[in-house]
Structure formats: C-alpha cells, structure tokens
Scaffold this active site. Sequence first.
Site, PDB file in Angstrom:
ATOM      1  N   LYS A 175       1.056  -1.258   0.141  1.00 28.42           N
ATOM      2  CA  LYS A 175      -0.012   0.393  -0.007  1.00 28.42           C
ATOM      3  C   LYS A 175       1.017   1.381   0.264  1.00 28.42           C
ATOM      4  O   LYS A 175       1.580   1.393   0.364  1.00 28.42           O
ATOM      5  CB  LYS A 175      -0.602  -0.013   1.506  1.00 28.42           C
ATOM      6  CG  LYS A 175      -1.833   0.955   1.084  1.00 28.42           C
ATOM      7  CD  LYS A 175      -3.502   0.499   0.504  1.00 28.42           C
ATOM      8  CE  LYS A 175      -4.114   1.454   1.067  1.00 28.42           C
ATOM      9  NZ  LYS A 175      -5.962   0.171   0.242  1.00 28.42           N
TER      10      LYS A 175
ATOM     11  N   GLY B  61     -24.987   3.176   3.343  1.00 23.97           N
ATOM     12  CA  GLY B  61     -24.882   3.916   2.236  1.00 23.97           C
ATOM     13  C   GLY B  61     -24.811   2.862   0.332  1.00 23.97           C
ATOM     14  O   GLY B  61     -24.624   2.638   0.227  1.00 23.97           O
TER      15      GLY B  61
ATOM     16  N   GLY C  84     -23.668   4.276  -2.032  1.00 27.16           N
ATOM     17  CA  GLY C  84     -22.244   5.227  -2.961  1.00 27.16           C
ATOM     18  C   GLY C  84     -21.940   4.504  -4.294  1.00 27.16           C
ATOM     19  O   GLY C  84     -22.904   3.943  -4.448  1.00 27.16           O
ATOM     20  N   LYS C  85     -21.021   3.866  -4.630  1.00 26.80           N
ATOM     21  CA  LYS C  85     -20.339   3.428  -5.927  1.00 26.80           C
ATOM     22  C   LYS C  85     -21.305   1.652  -5.071  1.00 26.80           C
ATOM     23  O   LYS C  85     -21.881   1.452  -6.344  1.00 26.80           O
ATOM     24  CB  LYS C  85     -19.556   3.356  -6.104  1.00 26.80           C
ATOM     25  CG  LYS C  85     -19.233   4.680  -6.851  1.00 26.80           C
ATOM     26  CD  LYS C  85     -17.106   4.468  -7.096  1.00 26.80           C
ATOM     27  CE  LYS C  85     -16.437   4.927  -6.329  1.00 26.80           C
ATOM     28  NZ  LYS C  85     -16.422   6.266  -5.128  1.00 26.80           N
ATOM     29  N   VAL C  86     -20.469   1.368  -4.618  1.00 25.48           N
ATOM     30  CA  VAL C  86     -20.893   0.272  -4.214  1.00 25.48           C
ATOM     31  C   VAL C  86     -22.471  -0.856  -3.865  1.00 25.48           C
ATOM     32  O   VAL C  86     -23.020  -1.061  -4.373  1.00 25.48           O
ATOM     33  CB  VAL C  86     -20.096  -1.078  -2.867  1.00 25.48           C
ATOM     34  CG1 VAL C  86     -20.201  -2.086  -3.054  1.00 25.48           C
ATOM     35  CG2 VAL C  86     -18.932  -0.305  -3.525  1.00 25.48           C
ATOM     36  N   GLY C  87     -22.783   0.270  -2.830  1.00 28.61           N
ATOM     37  CA  GLY C  87     -24.122   0.282  -2.470  1.00 28.61           C
ATOM     38  C   GLY C  87     -25.437  -0.169  -3.671  1.00 28.61           C
ATOM     39  O   GLY C  87     -26.420  -0.666  -3.229  1.00 28.61           O
TER      40      GLY C  87
HETATM   41  N1  LIG Z   1     -15.156   0.624  -4.724  1.00 28.97           N
HETATM   42  C1  LIG Z   1     -14.955  -0.123  -4.309  1.00 28.97           C
HETATM   43  O1  LIG Z   1     -14.653  -0.933  -5.276  1.00 28.97           O
HETATM   44  C2  LIG Z   1     -14.540  -0.010  -2.902  1.00 28.97           C
HETATM   45  C3  LIG Z   1     -13.675  -1.760  -2.656  1.00 28.97           C
HETATM   46  C4  LIG Z   1     -13.796  -2.563  -1.390  1.00 28.97           C
HETATM   47  C5  LIG Z   1     -14.306  -1.513  -0.402  1.00 28.97           C
HETATM   48  N2  LIG Z   1     -14.438  -0.488  -0.311  1.00 28.97           N
HETATM   49  C6  LIG Z   1     -15.161  -0.336   0.509  1.00 28.97           C
HETATM   50  O2  LIG Z   1     -16.744   0.290   0.718  1.00 28.97           O
HETATM   51  C7  LIG Z   1     -17.431   1.463   1.153  1.00 28.97           C
HETATM   52  C8  LIG Z   1     -18.318   2.040   0.363  1.00 28.97           C
HETATM   53  O3  LIG Z   1     -17.560   2.669  -0.746  1.00 28.97           O
HETATM   54  P1  LIG Z   1     -17.832   3.075  -2.384  1.00 28.97           P
HETATM   55  O4  LIG Z   1     -17.201   3.120  -3.006  1.00 28.97           O
HETATM   56  O5  LIG Z   1     -18.962   2.749  -2.643  1.00 28.97           O
HETATM   57  O6  LIG Z   1     -17.976   4.698  -1.161  1.00 28.97           O
HETATM   58  P2  LIG Z   1     -18.901   6.108  -1.682  1.00 28.97           P
HETATM   59  O7  LIG Z   1     -18.147   7.191  -1.194  1.00 28.97           O
HETATM   60  O8  LIG Z   1     -19.229   6.053  -3.351  1.00 28.97           O
HETATM   61  O9  LIG Z   1     -19.787   5.445  -0.778  1.00 28.97           O
HETATM   62  C9  LIG Z   1     -20.400   5.639   0.433  1.00 28.97           C
HETATM   63  C10 LIG Z   1     -21.419   6.437   0.695  1.00 28.97           C
HETATM   64  O10 LIG Z   1     -21.396   5.984   1.772  1.00 28.97           O
HETATM   65  C11 LIG Z   1     -22.181   7.292   2.344  1.00 28.97           C
HETATM   66  N3  LIG Z   1     -21.675   7.483   3.813  1.00 28.97           N
HETATM   67  C12 LIG Z   1     -21.565   8.116   4.435  1.00 28.97           C
HETATM   68  N4  LIG Z   1     -20.990   8.188   5.636  1.00 28.97           N
HETATM   69  C13 LIG Z   1     -22.471   7.670   5.897  1.00 28.97           C
HETATM   70  C14 LIG Z   1     -23.392   7.292   7.357  1.00 28.97           C
HETATM   71  N5  LIG Z   1     -23.315   8.259   8.351  1.00 28.97           N
HETATM   72  N6  LIG Z   1     -24.481   7.374   7.247  1.00 28.97           N
HETATM   73  C15 LIG Z   1     -25.021   6.505   5.919  1.00 28.97           C
HETATM   74  N7  LIG Z   1     -24.661   6.843   4.328  1.00 28.97           N
HETATM   75  C16 LIG Z   1     -23.238   7.327   4.469  1.00 28.97           C
HETATM   76  C17 LIG Z   1     -22.163   8.546   1.278  1.00 28.97           C
HETATM   77  O11 LIG Z   1     -22.750   9.726   1.279  1.00 28.97           O
HETATM   78  C18 LIG Z   1     -21.628   7.557   0.098  1.00 28.97           C
HETATM   79  O12 LIG Z   1     -23.000   7.873  -0.533  1.00 28.97           O
HETATM   80  C19 LIG Z   1     -15.947   2.160   1.786  1.00 28.97           C
HETATM   81  O13 LIG Z   1     -15.421   1.757   3.115  1.00 28.97           O
HETATM   82  C20 LIG Z   1     -14.605   1.614   0.385  1.00 28.97           C
HETATM   83  O14 LIG Z   1     -13.417   1.653   1.903  1.00 28.97           O
HETATM   84  C21 LIG Z   1     -14.680   0.220  -1.421  1.00 28.97           C
END
Ligand SMILES: NC(=O)c1ccc[n+]([C@@H]2O[C@H](COP(=O)([O-])OP(=O)(O)OC[C@H]3O[C@@H](n4cnc5c(N)ncnc54)[C@H](O)[C@@H]3O)[C@@H](O)[C@H]2O)c1
Length: 360
Positions: free
Chosen positions: A83, A183, A185-188
């Site tokens: 990392k 959440g 976001g992209k994953v949710g």
């Molecule tokens: N994107 C990936 O490929 C990936 C891979 C492994 C792990 N992750 C982990 O998965 C998680 C989500 O990743 P992502 O890429 O979707 O991130 P993202 O930033 O696109 O989405 C995160 C979402 O969480 C919401 N959020 C923040 N605080 C909150 C709270 N207190 N209550 C409810 N919602 C809240 C934000 O508004 C946002 O919509 C992160 O922890 C990230 O580290 C992501």
Amino acid sequence: MDVFASTEGPESDGHEQVVFCQDKQTGLKAIIAIYSTALGPGLGGTRFYPYATEAEALHDVLDLSRGMAYKNALAGLDLGGGKAVIWGDPEQIKTEPLLRAYGRFVESLGGRYYTACDVGTYVADMDVVARETRYVTGRSVEHGGAGDSSVLTAWGVFQGMRAAAEHAWGSPTLAGRRVGVAGLGKVGKHLIGHLVDDGASVVATDVNEAALAWVRQAYPQVDVVSDTTALISSDIDVYAPCALGGALDDTTVPALRASVVVGAANNQLAHPGIEKVLADRGILYAPDYVVNAGGVIQVADEIEGFNFERAKLRATRIYDTTRQILRLADAEGVPPAVAADRLAERRMAEVGRLRTIHLR
Ligand SMILES: NC(=O)c1ccc[n+]([C@@H]2O[C@H](COP(=O)([O-])OP(=O)(O)OC[C@H]3O[C@@H](n4cnc5c(N)ncnc54)[C@H](O)[C@@H]3O)[C@@H](O)[C@H]2O)c1
C-alpha cells in the site's frame, strides 16, 4: 523518527520493505509499504490524504499494507500485500508532475509493488502514474484498465452474503429476507440491484440526499429510512455496512436486530474484541476484507490484460471462500474474523514456501 521502532506496533509483525519517497519541487512525500511478497508482488492502492503527522501516515500505510496481504491471499491472487500513502491534501497539491514523480518511485521498485486507486486517487490519476511506471492497475478502460472497481466489489459482497445466508438459514439466497444497506455510494448502488434481483426486500439509508433520491427513483420498492440508527434497529435479517469504517462498535452491535452482517465497508470492526461481542450475540459476521475483495480482483486482472468475465468468475468464488471461512470458524470455535486470518496465513505460508524450491 525511528521508523523501525514504529513497525513494532500491533499493526505490524514485520514488513518486508518501507520506502520513503520525496520530491521537493512537486511537494511529493510518499511512503510505500510492502508487507509481504510471499505470494507475489505487493498490490494495494495509493491513499492521498492530509495526515496530521508523518507518524500518522506511516501508521496508516503499515496497517493498510498488512491488510492487503490478507485480502489478496484470500482472494486467491498471486499477489502479496502493499500500500502507499501520499501525504498532503489532494485538493491543494495533486498535479501531473507530482503524480508522475510518484510513478517513478513505484517504477524504481522494479515490480515488487503494484499500485491502484484508494481514497483521494482516481482512475484518471492512475492513467497519469502509468506514464512513468508499468506497475499500476486501476487505469481507465481506454488505457487498458479495469475501470470502476465497485462493479465487482458489489458482486463479491453479494456472493459473500449468499454464503452467509446459506450458513445461517440453509439456502444461498436472500429471497424473502430483509436486507438493510447503509451507504448508497458506488458499491451500495450496485449491491441493491443484486439484492432486488435475488428477491430480497431492501431498506436503505445514506447521509446524502442525492443518493436517497436516486434509490427512490431507481428502486421505488426499496424502503428508505432517515439514518443508520433507524436502519439497524428496524426489522432486518441482514445488515450491509457500505459507507465508512467502524460501523460495528459498542453502540451499534448491541442495537443490531440483524442476525447476519455482510457489507462492503473496509474496517467494519471498530476495535479488536468487537468480533467476539458479535459472536456472543449470535450474529454471523462475514469478514469485510473477504467479501469486499471483488474490487482488488477486478484491478488485479489488469496485470494479465483485463478480461471482465474472467475477473467476475474470480469474484464469484468469494461465495466459496466465505462459506469455507464460516465453516472453519464453527469447526475451530473462533469468530469468522479469526478463521479468515488463519486461512490467509496458511495460504501465505504454504504457497509462499514453494519459492524455496530452487528452479535455476
Ligand atoms: N469501491 C470499491 O471498489 C471498494 C472496494 C473495497 C471496499 N470498499 C469500501 O466500501 C465502502 C463504500 O465504497 P464506495 O466506493 O461505494 O464509496 P462511496 O464514497 O462511493 O460511497 C459511500 C456512501 O456512503 C455514504 N455515507 C457516508 N457516511 C454515511 C453514514 N454515516 N450513513 C450512511 N451513509 C453514509 C456516502 O454519502 C456515500 O453515498 C467504503 O468503506 C470503501 O472503502 C469499496
């Protein structure tokens, strides 16, 4: 600062290599940490973050690189754990020359470390880094990259959830279960699609109004609640933390009504010992780094020349790995988080040992 003394903390039981990189003209200050190359070159993203102190940056990179070794081992990849962190505010100092200077330091490691995106770095940044080094993944599709890794992250989380459902209720499906997603976001967002397709009933929350508006429009059948407190105390079978780290703490775990936790967020366990509290409450927790490995599987595939179907097949195996871990946890009488660590350490030791067989 005594770098080697600081690697004796709980986050490290011995990194192979920690490299400090500086380029005064561009303002680059980076630390690249390689925890283990037992299974192959260390792969892990570059976090670009305004740490308060150098010690904080070092602590984070040591912790994160160790985590990547475990994640990559259980993802079945021929990659070790590494990392990097760039110390500074990306809004203020991220420039083409800085990213390219960083790329030259990555190149200087001769392939012992492959970088990728993380907090504060994006696909477009990796395209710039790639102008100076071959050892970069997470580039844009136009540059031969895997693109947005959240697609297979969500797919992998869904596979982990199927395995947990099977372990808890006897059938690998979420059909008829109620899943709470925190959440969007992209994953949710992708995860909700898989859950709805599988026949689950979904309740969701996010702090961002735009994300809530999106789900109301895209999936009118999904219930929306005001916050995570309301979500976890509602009548759900599965809790899927998909926002920030530390979702499982001394407040949330006692309040949880779900009997299964599977989500994308990194570092869900707020502190050591909380996995035991979950187990004592009879809550099945599928370790975050096991089920969210789809993203690293997606970007790692770039090293062979990206093929989405091959990467998806690998991410689908998260179902088997999760199942194996949950069974091992039962057999050995330990929480799944401990079983996962044991399995990762076993693979690093058993496969890593083969390198002692001399070839030429
Ligand atoms: N994107 C990936 O490929 C990936 C891979 C492994 C792990 N992750 C982990 O998965 C998680 C989500 O990743 P992502 O890429 O979707 O991130 P993202 O930033 O696109 O989405 C995160 C979402 O969480 C919401 N959020 C923040 N605080 C909150 C709270 N207190 N209550 C409810 N919602 C809240 C934000 O508004 C946002 O919509 C992160 O922890 C990230 O580290 C992501």
